[in-house]
Design a protein around this motif. Structure first.
Motif, PDB file in Angstrom:
ATOM      1  N   GLU A 198       0.828  -1.208   0.000  1.00 53.01           N
ATOM      2  CA  GLU A 198       0.000   0.000   0.000  1.00 53.01           C
ATOM      3  C   GLU A 198       0.864   1.261   0.000  1.00 53.01           C
ATOM      4  N   GLU A 199       1.793   1.339   0.965  1.00 56.18           N
ATOM      5  CA  GLU A 199       2.626   2.540   1.051  1.00 56.18           C
ATOM      6  C   GLU A 199       3.706   2.575  -0.027  1.00 56.18           C
ATOM      7  N   GLU A 200       4.021   1.407  -0.617  1.00 54.53           N
ATOM      8  CA  GLU A 200       5.095   1.279  -1.609  1.00 54.53           C
ATOM      9  C   GLU A 200       6.438   1.711  -1.030  1.00 54.53           C
ATOM     10  N   GLU A 201       6.647   1.434   0.251  1.00 52.15           N
ATOM     11  CA  GLU A 201       7.912   1.745   0.890  1.00 52.15           C
ATOM     12  C   GLU A 201       8.925   0.639   0.630  1.00 52.15           C
ATOM     13  N   THR A 202      10.181   1.021   0.472  1.00 52.68           N
ATOM     14  CA  THR A 202      11.261   0.060   0.403  1.00 52.68           C
ATOM     15  C   THR A 202      11.819  -0.130   1.818  1.00 52.68           C
ATOM     16  N   PRO A 203      12.584  -1.198   2.040  1.00 59.08           N
ATOM     17  CA  PRO A 203      13.219  -1.350   3.358  1.00 59.08           C
ATOM     18  C   PRO A 203      14.088  -0.156   3.735  1.00 59.08           C
ATOM     19  N   LEU A 204      14.661   0.531   2.748  1.00 58.48           N
ATOM     20  CA  LEU A 204      15.476   1.710   3.047  1.00 58.48           C
ATOM     21  C   LEU A 204      14.620   2.837   3.612  1.00 58.48           C
ATOM     22  N   HIS A 205      13.389   2.987   3.120  1.00 53.37           N
ATOM     23  CA  HIS A 205      12.466   3.963   3.708  1.00 53.37           C
ATOM     24  C   HIS A 205      12.276   3.679   5.191  1.00 53.37           C
ATOM     25  N   VAL A 206      12.037   2.410   5.512  1.00 57.64           N
ATOM     26  CA  VAL A 206      11.763   2.033   6.899  1.00 57.64           C
ATOM     27  C   VAL A 206      12.990   2.277   7.768  1.00 57.64           C
ATOM     28  N   ALA A 207      14.168   1.861   7.286  1.00 57.62           N
ATOM     29  CA  ALA A 207      15.395   2.063   8.055  1.00 57.62           C
ATOM     30  C   ALA A 207      15.641   3.543   8.313  1.00 57.62           C
ATOM     31  N   ALA A 208      15.400   4.375   7.302  1.00 54.12           N
ATOM     32  CA  ALA A 208      15.611   5.811   7.455  1.00 54.12           C
ATOM     33  C   ALA A 208      14.605   6.410   8.432  1.00 54.12           C
ATOM     34  N   ARG A 209      13.356   5.982   8.315  1.00 60.75           N
ATOM     35  CA  ARG A 209      12.315   6.532   9.200  1.00 60.75           C
ATOM     36  C   ARG A 209      12.542   6.148  10.650  1.00 60.75           C
ATOM     37  N   LEU A 210      13.067   4.944  10.878  1.00 66.09           N
ATOM     38  CA  LEU A 210      13.316   4.483  12.245  1.00 66.09           C
ATOM     39  C   LEU A 210      14.678   4.920  12.773  1.00 66.09           C
ATOM     40  N   GLY A 211      15.469   5.576  11.940  1.00 70.03           N
ATOM     41  CA  GLY A 211      16.769   6.047  12.394  1.00 70.03           C
ATOM     42  C   GLY A 211      17.792   4.950  12.548  1.00 70.03           C
ATOM     43  N   HIS A 212      17.695   3.889  11.750  1.00 73.34           N
ATOM     44  CA  HIS A 212      18.621   2.757  11.858  1.00 73.34           C
ATOM     45  C   HIS A 212      19.755   2.949  10.850  1.00 73.34           C
ATOM     46  N   VAL A 213      20.828   3.577  11.313  1.00 71.21           N
ATOM     47  CA  VAL A 213      21.929   3.949  10.428  1.00 71.21           C
ATOM     48  C   VAL A 213      22.617   2.712   9.861  1.00 71.21           C
ATOM     49  N   GLU A 214      22.901   1.718  10.716  1.00 71.49           N
ATOM     50  CA  GLU A 214      23.625   0.535  10.263  1.00 71.49           C
ATOM     51  C   GLU A 214      22.829  -0.245   9.220  1.00 71.49           C
ATOM     52  N   LEU A 215      21.525  -0.358   9.427  1.00 75.48           N
ATOM     53  CA  LEU A 215      20.700  -1.073   8.459  1.00 75.48           C
ATOM     54  C   LEU A 215      20.649  -0.322   7.132  1.00 75.48           C
ATOM     55  N   ALA A 216      20.519   0.990   7.196  1.00 77.31           N
ATOM     56  CA  ALA A 216      20.519   1.792   5.963  1.00 77.31           C
ATOM     57  C   ALA A 216      21.837   1.623   5.209  1.00 77.31           C
ATOM     58  N   ASP A 217      22.934   1.602   5.943  1.00 77.60           N
ATOM     59  CA  ASP A 217      24.235   1.417   5.315  1.00 77.60           C
ATOM     60  C   ASP A 217      24.318   0.051   4.634  1.00 77.60           C
ATOM     61  N   LEU A 218      23.827  -0.989   5.304  1.00 77.35           N
ATOM     62  CA  LEU A 218      23.818  -2.329   4.716  1.00 77.35           C
ATOM     63  C   LEU A 218      22.998  -2.365   3.432  1.00 77.35           C
ATOM     64  N   LEU A 219      21.806  -1.785   3.471  1.00 79.30           N
ATOM     65  CA  LEU A 219      20.936  -1.806   2.297  1.00 79.30           C
ATOM     66  C   LEU A 219      21.551  -1.045   1.129  1.00 79.30           C
ATOM     67  N   LEU A 220      22.175   0.087   1.416  1.00 81.74           N
ATOM     68  CA  LEU A 220      22.816   0.867   0.352  1.00 81.74           C
ATOM     69  C   LEU A 220      23.986   0.101  -0.245  1.00 81.74           C
ATOM     70  N   ARG A 221      24.758  -0.588   0.606  1.00 86.76           N
ATOM     71  CA  ARG A 221      25.875  -1.373   0.087  1.00 86.76           C
ATOM     72  C   ARG A 221      25.393  -2.541  -0.759  1.00 86.76           C
ATOM     73  N   ARG A 222      24.181  -3.007  -0.499  1.00 86.38           N
ATOM     74  CA  ARG A 222      23.620  -4.102  -1.285  1.00 86.38           C
ATOM     75  C   ARG A 222      22.841  -3.619  -2.507  1.00 86.38           C
ATOM     76  N   GLY A 223      22.895  -2.320  -2.778  1.00 81.73           N
ATOM     77  CA  GLY A 223      22.310  -1.810  -4.008  1.00 81.73           C
ATOM     78  C   GLY A 223      20.956  -1.151  -3.883  1.00 81.73           C
ATOM     79  N   ALA A 224      20.522  -0.821  -2.676  1.00 79.17           N
ATOM     80  CA  ALA A 224      19.228  -0.151  -2.505  1.00 79.17           C
ATOM     81  C   ALA A 224      19.250   1.209  -3.189  1.00 79.17           C
TER      82      ALA A 224
END
Length: 445
Positions: A198-224
């Motif tokens: 419904e929201e069409e959010e990616t996992p990177l949206h969720v990591a950014a919204r929750l303030g999870h820096v390490e998860l965002a870094d992992l997702l970006l390194r994996r090509g998000a």
């Protein structure tokens, strides 16, 4: 003899015979909604001894209750944690605990009972069963149980399956095992940019919204994709900037988290000037740093619209007056154009207690037009506390900046958006490099 309906007295009717049983919706290997593949209906288990053993993780007792050749493809009725309003005849409403369907596999996964999970899977429990709308993999990810996530994925659980809210396991990673769970999901084929329905959010949206820096870094390194847009046009950068501090106590931590996320996303190529359709809010306008002492530094860091720094500067400090140090690692844009006199007056009036913020902003512009009444905008006690800085600042009234500063602006303008990558490669002395990076000196030239 294999267990069956007639060999255990507390197992009730088949699922299809339950008058209030919801349809069991599962998702196929290609993440398309599909009705459950026809197979013998799971049985409804009402035995409290079995349920107690599951919730407590009593492996020895469960091995007795699930001997070889028995089945763990069962349904359990669980009571919702909170009472809900339910309507009755004649318009009467009451608070009742709604009964929900789950499975032994869900119970074990949500509580981190790894060995119990293995036993149930050996007893033919289906890893993608979702009678209540979620699979056991969703439950394990939401609770951060890494070992359970691994067991389920090895057993064939779909890493891209969606729950009743359209969220996939990678959207739900929480708890102490967040990073490990996410890494496992990606290793087993989870799509790094898989969207909620419904929201069409990616996992990177969720990591950014929750303030999870390490998860965002992992997702970006994996090509998000750093500029993925949800149903409302929001990007992960906007989501990161919309982090709000819950109290004064955690304001500094929130600001630091937002800045780290912004740095990651900007380094990955996120558009700092993206404006969603139907809104006037760019990332800088939403950020906690836009309402705090780091806002001016960030406005200098990104290739945003020229009016953005002045707009956010006039908002003044936030609930964290102690965080006076703007981060220089974000500074990457070219020298900005001239800012109107009225904007500088607002900056001095509202930011006088944060001289480092004013210093960063001043050094980002090649031409500064300070009003003659600037001295009267700074409280006497602030002038006394930061005498050296404000003496150098007021000396710039109607005066041009030094040739040294103009040379710095020219070089930064030439490098433009490649500044953070190009500067470290220049064969410059450390002191000169820090000067180009707008290091704090406590004085203006």
């Amino acid at each position: 003899m294999p267990w069956g309906k007639n060999s255990y007295p507390h197992w009730g009717h088949h699922l299809g015979c339950l008058p209030s049983a919801p349809a069991c919706r599962v998702w196929g290997p290609h993440s398309r909604p599909a009705w459950e593949i026809p197979r013998p209906s799971p049985l409804l288990c009402q035995d409290m001894a079995l349920q107690n053993a599951l919730y407590t993780g009593d492996l020895a007792r469960l091995q007795e209750l699930f001997p070889p050749h028995s089945t763990a493809d069962l349904l359990l009725e669980s009571r919702a944690a909170e009472p809900r309003w339910s309507s009755h005849q004649r318009g009467l409403w009451s608070l009742t605990y709604k009964e929900e369907l789950t499975t032994p596999l869900h119970v074990a996964a949500s509580r981190g009972h790894t060995e119990v999970l293995r036993l149930l899977l050996r007893r033919r429990a289906r890893p993608d069963s979702a009678p209540g709308g979620r699979t056991a993999l969703h439950e394990a990810c939401a609770a951060g149980h890494t070992a359970c996530v691994h067991v389920l994925l090895v057993a064939g659980a779909d890493p891209n399956i969606a729950d009743q809210d359209g969220k996939r396991p990678l959207h739900l990673c929480r708890g102490p095992g967040t990073l490990e769970c996410a890494e496992l999901l990606l290793r087993f084929g989870a799509r790094v940019d898989g969207r909620s329905e419904e929201e069409e959010e990616t996992p990177l949206h969720v990591a950014a919204r929750l303030g999870h820096v390490e998860l965002a870094d992992l997702l970006l390194r994996r090509g998000a994709c750093p500029d993925a847009r949800d149903a409302e046009g929001w990007t992960p950068l906007l989501a990161a900037c919309d982090i709000h501090c819950q109290s004064t106590a955690d304001a500094e931590a929130t600001t630091a988290c937002c800045l780290q996320l912004c740095s990651l996303l900007l380094s990955a190529g996120a558009d700092a000037d993206w404006l969603p359709t139907g809104t006037s809010h760019r990332p800088l306008h939403l950020a906690p740093v836009g309402r705090g002492p780091c806002s001016l530094s960030w406005s200098c860091s990104c290739p945003v619209t020229p009016t953005a720094p002045g707009t956010c500067a006039l908002q003044g400090p936030s609930c964290s007056p102690g965080a006076h140090e703007p981060p220089r690692h974000l500074v990457r844009g070219s020298a900005q154009t001239t800012v109107p006199v009225r904007v500088w007056a607002g900056v001095l009036e509202r930011w006088s207690t944060c001289p480092q913020t004013i210093e960063v902003l001043m050094n980002t512009y090649s031409v500064v037009q300070l009003p003659e009444e600037a001295v009267g905008l700074v409280p006497p006690e602030t002038l006394q506390k930061h005498q050296r800085f404000y003496s150098s600042l007021f000396a710039l009234v109607r005066q041009p900046r030094s040739l040294q500063h103009l040379s710095r602006c020219a070089l930064r303008s030439h490098l433009e958006g490649s500044l953070p990558h190009a500067l470290p490669r220049l064969p410059l002395p450390p002191r000169l490099l820090r000067y180009l990076q707008l290091d704090f000196e406590g004085v203006l030239y």
